[in-house]
Motif scaffolding. Structure first.
Motif, mmCIF file in Angstrom:
data_model
loop_
_atom_site.group_PDB
_atom_site.id
_atom_site.type_symbol
_atom_site.label_atom_id
_atom_site.label_comp_id
_atom_site.label_asym_id
_atom_site.label_seq_id
_atom_site.Cartn_x
_atom_site.Cartn_y
_atom_site.Cartn_z
ATOM 1 N N VAL A 117 0.853 -1.186 0.000
ATOM 2 C CA VAL A 117 0.000 0.000 0.000
ATOM 3 C C VAL A 117 0.890 1.237 0.000
ATOM 4 N N MET A 118 0.526 2.177 -0.885
ATOM 5 C CA MET A 118 1.219 3.469 -0.962
ATOM 6 C C MET A 118 0.203 4.570 -0.659
ATOM 7 N N ILE A 119 0.619 5.495 0.211
ATOM 8 C CA ILE A 119 -0.249 6.599 0.607
ATOM 9 C C ILE A 119 0.475 7.901 0.302
ATOM 10 N N GLY A 120 -0.196 8.779 -0.462
ATOM 11 C CA GLY A 120 0.371 10.068 -0.838
ATOM 12 C C GLY A 120 0.388 11.047 0.326
ATOM 13 N N ASN A 174 -5.013 -4.962 -0.122
ATOM 14 C CA ASN A 174 -3.668 -5.057 -0.682
ATOM 15 C C ASN A 174 -3.586 -4.280 -1.990
ATOM 16 N N ASP A 175 -2.370 -3.824 -2.317
ATOM 17 C CA ASP A 175 -2.103 -3.165 -3.603
ATOM 18 C C ASP A 175 -2.977 -1.944 -3.809
ATOM 19 N N VAL A 176 -3.104 -1.125 -2.777
ATOM 20 C CA VAL A 176 -3.906 0.095 -2.845
ATOM 21 C C VAL A 176 -2.970 1.297 -2.900
ATOM 22 N N VAL A 187 -6.891 -1.114 -5.647
ATOM 23 C CA VAL A 187 -7.710 0.090 -5.773
ATOM 24 C C VAL A 187 -6.794 1.306 -5.840
ATOM 25 N N ILE A 188 -7.191 2.262 -6.660
ATOM 26 C CA ILE A 188 -6.551 3.574 -6.684
ATOM 27 C C ILE A 188 -7.598 4.578 -6.212
ATOM 28 N N ILE A 189 -7.247 5.326 -5.174
ATOM 29 C CA ILE A 189 -8.087 6.412 -4.686
ATOM 30 C C ILE A 189 -7.425 7.694 -5.179
ATOM 31 N N PRO A 224 -15.180 -1.352 -3.960
ATOM 32 C CA PRO A 224 -14.909 -2.722 -4.402
ATOM 33 C C PRO A 224 -13.468 -2.859 -4.897
ATOM 34 N N SER A 225 -13.006 -4.080 -5.026
ATOM 35 C CA SER A 225 -11.666 -4.336 -5.571
ATOM 36 C C SER A 225 -11.590 -3.941 -7.041
ATOM 37 N N ASP A 226 -10.359 -3.728 -7.501
ATOM 38 C CA ASP A 226 -10.058 -3.555 -8.925
ATOM 39 C C ASP A 226 -10.744 -2.357 -9.563
ATOM 40 N N CYS A 227 -10.556 -1.184 -8.951
ATOM 41 C CA CYS A 227 -11.151 0.007 -9.550
ATOM 42 C C CYS A 227 -10.394 1.264 -9.144
ATOM 43 N N ILE A 228 -10.762 2.361 -9.810
ATOM 44 C CA ILE A 228 -10.289 3.697 -9.456
ATOM 45 C C ILE A 228 -11.499 4.472 -8.966
#
Length: 184
Positions: free
Chosen positions: A101-104, A135-137, A155-157, A168-172
């Motif tokens: 996970v990466m957080i800006g 995971n992988d957010v 997910v990308i926020i 949900p998983s797999d989205c922006i």
């Protein structure tokens, strides 16, 4: 009689000025101040201090100062966690963050809410509602995740998004309030 900490732990309304609740916040404030005062050149010291603050953490955890939280022990991060500057986590309730996970910068994650009724707010009541991030957010800069939200995997926020509902998983997701704009 049920203590305010017990009410908090059970997800009930609690008096947030209670001395035991305040002591948790005071401890977290002190530890965050210590973390934030460590030079970036002393990465090993920073890592030791952030691991002291967090409830649990996996391998390869990197948190850029400044970092602030309400308790710390309710924050659990997985492997390969990276947060940029100015992460604030109000972890009155549990915050579970997965692997990779990466957080800006300037991101907020909140687990605390207050009554909608003004008279109840005057009683200094709060409620703790957990947040989970898969995971992988990737959470873009200046995004906010509100109490009770579950974010799926991959997910990308988008930057500046305000996440008010489960993702949900797999989205922006993007916008205020955040909504799905693309499937991945």
């Amino acid at each position: 009689m049920v203590s305010e900490l017990e009410k908090l732990k059970h997800g009930d309304w609690y008096y947030f000025l209670d001395p035991e609740v305040a002591a948790r916040k005071a401890r977290a404030a002190r530890l965050c101040q210590e973390f934030n005062s460590i030079s970036a050149a002393e990465a090993d010291k920073q890592e030791m201090k952030i691991r002291e603050i967090l409830g649990s953490s996996g391998e390869n955890v990197s948190v850029q100062a400044p970092f602030n939280c309400d308790y710390g022990k309710n924050i659990h991060v997985g492997d390969n966690f990276l947060s940029n500057y100015n992460l604030t986590v109000l972890d009155i309730a549990e915050v579970r963050i997965g692997d990779h996970v990466m957080i800006g910068p300037n991101v907020n994650i909140f687990t605390v809410t207050h009554p909608l009724d003004a008279k109840k707010r005057r009683e200094y009541l709060a409620k703790a509602v957990p947040v989970s991030i898969g995971n992988d957010v990737w959470i873009g800069g200046s995004a906010t995740v509100l109490p009770g939200v579950h974010v799926g995997d991959n997910v990308i926020i988008a930057a500046g998004a305000v996440v008010t509902k489960d993702v949900p998983s797999d989205c922006i997701v993007a916008g205020v309030p955040a909504r799905v704009i693309k499937s991945l």
